[in-house]
Design a protein around this motif. Structure first.
Motif, PDB file in Angstrom:
ATOM      1  N   ASP A   1      -9.431  75.381-111.861  1.00  0.00           N
ATOM      2  CA  ASP A   1      -9.661  75.942-113.192  1.00  0.00           C
ATOM      3  C   ASP A   1     -11.021  75.567-113.753  1.00  0.00           C
ATOM      4  OD1 ASP A   1      -7.199  77.151-113.164  1.00  0.00           O
ATOM      5  OD2 ASP A   1      -6.256  75.727-114.546  1.00  0.00           O
ATOM      6  N   SER A   2     -11.439  74.320-113.532  1.00  0.00           N
ATOM      7  CA  SER A   2     -12.713  73.843-114.075  1.00  0.00           C
ATOM      8  C   SER A   2     -13.910  74.260-113.234  1.00  0.00           C
ATOM      9  CB  SER A   2     -12.702  72.314-114.158  1.00  0.00           C
ATOM     10  OG  SER A   2     -12.707  71.759-112.846  1.00  0.00           O
ATOM     11  N   GLY A   3     -13.665  74.713-111.997  1.00  0.00           N
ATOM     12  CA  GLY A   3     -14.753  75.069-111.098  1.00  0.00           C
ATOM     13  C   GLY A   3     -15.345  73.899-110.351  1.00  0.00           C
ATOM     14  N   GLY A   4     -14.771  72.702-110.521  1.00  0.00           N
ATOM     15  CA  GLY A   4     -15.314  71.507-109.887  1.00  0.00           C
ATOM     16  C   GLY A   4     -14.770  71.221-108.493  1.00  0.00           C
ATOM     17  N   ARG A   5     -13.743  71.925-108.091  1.00  0.00           N
ATOM     18  CA  ARG A   5     -13.163  71.750-106.751  1.00  0.00           C
ATOM     19  C   ARG A   5     -12.951  73.112-106.119  1.00  0.00           C
ATOM     20  NH1 ARG A   5      -9.534  67.394-109.093  1.00  0.00           N
ATOM     21  NH2 ARG A   5     -10.545  65.495-108.386  1.00  0.00           N
ATOM     22  N   ALA A   6     -13.134  73.157-104.801  1.00  0.00           N
ATOM     23  CA  ALA A   6     -12.977  74.414-104.082  1.00  0.00           C
ATOM     24  C   ALA A   6     -12.303  74.158-102.740  1.00  0.00           C
ATOM     25  CB  ALA A   6     -14.340  75.062-103.863  1.00  0.00           C
ATOM     26  N   VAL A   7     -11.627  75.169-102.240  1.00  0.00           N
ATOM     27  CA  VAL A   7     -11.080  75.129-100.887  1.00  0.00           C
ATOM     28  C   VAL A   7     -11.488  76.415-100.181  1.00  0.00           C
ATOM     29  CG1 VAL A   7      -9.125  73.605-101.336  1.00  0.00           C
ATOM     30  CG2 VAL A   7      -8.852  76.049-101.646  1.00  0.00           C
ATOM     31  N   VAL A   8     -11.770  76.272 -98.891  1.00  0.00           N
ATOM     32  CA  VAL A   8     -12.142  77.413 -98.069  1.00  0.00           C
ATOM     33  C   VAL A   8     -11.250  77.404 -96.842  1.00  0.00           C
ATOM     34  CG1 VAL A   8     -13.984  78.559 -96.784  1.00  0.00           C
ATOM     35  CG2 VAL A   8     -14.525  77.312 -98.890  1.00  0.00           C
ATOM     36  N   GLY A   9     -10.593  78.521 -96.593  1.00  0.00           N
ATOM     37  CA  GLY A   9      -9.692  78.630 -95.455  1.00  0.00           C
ATOM     38  C   GLY A   9     -10.403  79.093 -94.197  1.00  0.00           C
ATOM     39  N   ALA A  10      -9.897  78.607 -93.071  1.00  0.00           N
ATOM     40  CA  ALA A  10     -10.358  79.019 -91.745  1.00  0.00           C
ATOM     41  C   ALA A  10      -9.106  79.290 -90.915  1.00  0.00           C
ATOM     42  CB  ALA A  10     -11.226  77.937 -91.121  1.00  0.00           C
ATOM     43  N   PRO A  11      -8.469  80.456 -91.076  1.00  0.00           N
ATOM     44  CA  PRO A  11      -7.157  80.703 -90.494  1.00  0.00           C
ATOM     45  C   PRO A  11      -7.089  80.708 -88.972  1.00  0.00           C
ATOM     46  CG  PRO A  11      -8.041  82.716 -91.426  1.00  0.00           C
ATOM     47  CD  PRO A  11      -8.955  81.604 -91.840  1.00  0.00           C
ATOM     48  N   ALA A  12      -8.205  80.916 -88.300  1.00  0.00           N
ATOM     49  CA  ALA A  12      -8.171  80.961 -86.835  1.00  0.00           C
ATOM     50  C   ALA A  12      -8.765  79.722 -86.182  1.00  0.00           C
ATOM     51  CB  ALA A  12      -8.905  82.205 -86.340  1.00  0.00           C
ATOM     52  N   GLU A  13      -9.045  78.696 -86.981  1.00  0.00           N
ATOM     53  CA  GLU A  13      -9.605  77.481 -86.398  1.00  0.00           C
ATOM     54  C   GLU A  13      -8.570  76.782 -85.522  1.00  0.00           C
ATOM     55  OE1 GLU A  13     -11.597  73.402 -87.936  1.00  0.00           O
ATOM     56  OE2 GLU A  13     -12.373  75.312 -88.648  1.00  0.00           O
ATOM     57  N   ASP A  14      -9.023  76.229 -84.423  1.00  0.00           N
ATOM     58  CA  ASP A  14      -8.142  75.538 -83.485  1.00  0.00           C
ATOM     59  C   ASP A  14      -8.247  74.030 -83.674  1.00  0.00           C
ATOM     60  OD1 ASP A  14      -7.670  78.014 -82.351  1.00  0.00           O
ATOM     61  OD2 ASP A  14      -9.209  77.757 -80.821  1.00  0.00           O
ATOM     62  N   ASP A  15      -7.103  73.362 -83.604  1.00  0.00           N
ATOM     63  CA  ASP A  15      -7.173  71.906 -83.531  1.00  0.00           C
ATOM     64  C   ASP A  15      -7.097  71.541 -82.053  1.00  0.00           C
ATOM     65  OD1 ASP A  15      -4.493  71.908 -82.738  1.00  0.00           O
ATOM     66  OD2 ASP A  15      -3.737  71.177 -84.646  1.00  0.00           O
ATOM     67  N   THR A  16      -6.972  70.283 -81.761  1.00  0.00           N
ATOM     68  CA  THR A  16      -7.007  69.862 -80.358  1.00  0.00           C
ATOM     69  C   THR A  16      -5.732  70.202 -79.599  1.00  0.00           C
ATOM     70  OG1 THR A  16      -6.236  67.663 -81.010  1.00  0.00           O
ATOM     71  CG2 THR A  16      -8.620  68.004 -80.808  1.00  0.00           C
ATOM     72  N   GLU A  17      -4.640  70.493 -80.305  1.00  0.00           N
ATOM     73  CA  GLU A  17      -3.372  70.716 -79.618  1.00  0.00           C
ATOM     74  C   GLU A  17      -2.845  72.143 -79.706  1.00  0.00           C
ATOM     75  OE1 GLU A  17      -0.529  67.788 -80.771  1.00  0.00           O
ATOM     76  OE2 GLU A  17      -2.024  66.202 -80.736  1.00  0.00           O
ATOM     77  N   ARG A  18      -3.219  72.865 -80.752  1.00  0.00           N
ATOM     78  CA  ARG A  18      -2.669  74.217 -80.922  1.00  0.00           C
ATOM     79  C   ARG A  18      -3.773  75.223 -81.207  1.00  0.00           C
ATOM     80  NH1 ARG A  18       1.169  73.368 -85.662  1.00  0.00           N
ATOM     81  NH2 ARG A  18      -0.551  72.029 -86.177  1.00  0.00           N
ATOM     82  N   GLU A  19      -3.814  76.272 -80.431  1.00  0.00           N
ATOM     83  CA  GLU A  19      -4.796  77.325 -80.641  1.00  0.00           C
ATOM     84  C   GLU A  19      -4.449  78.127 -81.897  1.00  0.00           C
ATOM     85  OE1 GLU A  19      -6.145  81.326 -78.345  1.00  0.00           O
ATOM     86  OE2 GLU A  19      -5.767  79.547 -77.131  1.00  0.00           O
ATOM     87  N   GLY A  20      -5.456  78.399 -82.728  1.00  0.00           N
ATOM     88  CA  GLY A  20      -5.252  79.214 -83.914  1.00  0.00           C
ATOM     89  C   GLY A  20      -4.392  78.570 -84.979  1.00  0.00           C
ATOM     90  N   SER A  21      -4.394  77.237 -85.046  1.00  0.00           N
ATOM     91  CA  SER A  21      -3.539  76.537 -86.006  1.00  0.00           C
ATOM     92  C   SER A  21      -4.062  76.658 -87.434  1.00  0.00           C
ATOM     93  CB  SER A  21      -3.414  75.066 -85.628  1.00  0.00           C
ATOM     94  OG  SER A  21      -4.691  74.458 -85.581  1.00  0.00           O
ATOM     95  N   GLY A  22      -5.351  76.934 -87.603  1.00  0.00           N
ATOM     96  CA  GLY A  22      -5.935  77.096 -88.928  1.00  0.00           C
ATOM     97  C   GLY A  22      -6.344  75.778 -89.555  1.00  0.00           C
ATOM     98  N   ALA A  23      -7.160  75.888 -90.620  1.00  0.00           N
ATOM     99  CA  ALA A  23      -7.643  74.712 -91.330  1.00  0.00           C
ATOM    100  C   ALA A  23      -8.024  75.125 -92.752  1.00  0.00           C
ATOM    101  CB  ALA A  23      -8.846  74.098 -90.634  1.00  0.00           C
ATOM    102  N   VAL A  24      -8.013  74.152 -93.644  1.00  0.00           N
ATOM    103  CA  VAL A  24      -8.488  74.334 -95.014  1.00  0.00           C
ATOM    104  C   VAL A  24      -9.504  73.234 -95.283  1.00  0.00           C
ATOM    105  CG1 VAL A  24      -7.877  74.329 -97.456  1.00  0.00           C
ATOM    106  CG2 VAL A  24      -6.326  75.377 -95.794  1.00  0.00           C
ATOM    107  N   TYR A  25     -10.646  73.623 -95.796  1.00  0.00           N
ATOM    108  CA  TYR A  25     -11.715  72.670 -96.101  1.00  0.00           C
ATOM    109  C   TYR A  25     -11.809  72.478 -97.606  1.00  0.00           C
ATOM    110  CZ  TYR A  25     -13.445  73.264 -91.330  1.00  0.00           C
ATOM    111  OH  TYR A  25     -13.560  73.300 -89.973  1.00  0.00           O
ATOM    112  N   PRO A  26     -11.657  71.249 -98.090  1.00  0.00           N
ATOM    113  CA  PRO A  26     -11.825  70.975 -99.528  1.00  0.00           C
ATOM    114  C   PRO A  26     -13.279  70.583 -99.834  1.00  0.00           C
ATOM    115  CG  PRO A  26     -10.846  69.082 -98.470  1.00  0.00           C
ATOM    116  CD  PRO A  26     -11.071  70.110 -97.391  1.00  0.00           C
TER     117      PRO A  26
END
Length: 113
Positions: free
Chosen positions: A86-111
């Motif tokens: 609401d204040s504009g001081g925090r943001a999140v950006v999604g990466a729905p197709a990002e892979d982690d080390t164990e699962r392909e396409g598991s996704g990620a959210v960056y704060p």
């Protein structure tokens, strides 16, 4: 990305936001989040080498503050979804197709703060 404002029952174009830098940002505006008071816009880009841009409004003009990019691969989808507090001081950006080390396409959210 075009910004319009409502005043006395009429909509008028307030500004046109364009990203600085890479002219190849062909899907600038794929995702958008706006702070509650309308002074911060987080705009996602969907293409190879994705990103998200923060614009802020002071007085009557908008300016690009920064550009976010993820540390995932070229096809992570970073910028496909965005959110801002609401204040504009925090943001999140999604990466729905990002892979982690164990699962392909598991996704990620960056704060960001």
């Amino acid at each position: 990305m075009y910004v319009f404002s409502l005043s006395d029952g009429e909509w008028t174009q307030e500004d046109r936001l364009t990203p600085e830098g890479d002219p190849g940002e062909i899907y600038f505006g794929k995702a958008l989040a706006l702070s509650r008071d309308g002074s911060v816009a987080l705009i996602g880009v969907f293409k190879i080498g994705h990103s998200a841009y923060v614009f802020s409004k002071s007085d009557e003009s908008w300016a690009q503050e920064t550009r976010f990019s993820g540390d995932g691969g070229r096809f992570s989808g970073f910028g496909y979804d965005v959110g801002v507090s609401d204040s504009g001081g925090r943001a999140v950006v999604g990466a729905p197709a990002e892979d982690d080390t164990e699962r392909e396409g598991s996704g990620a959210v960056y704060p960001f703060e």
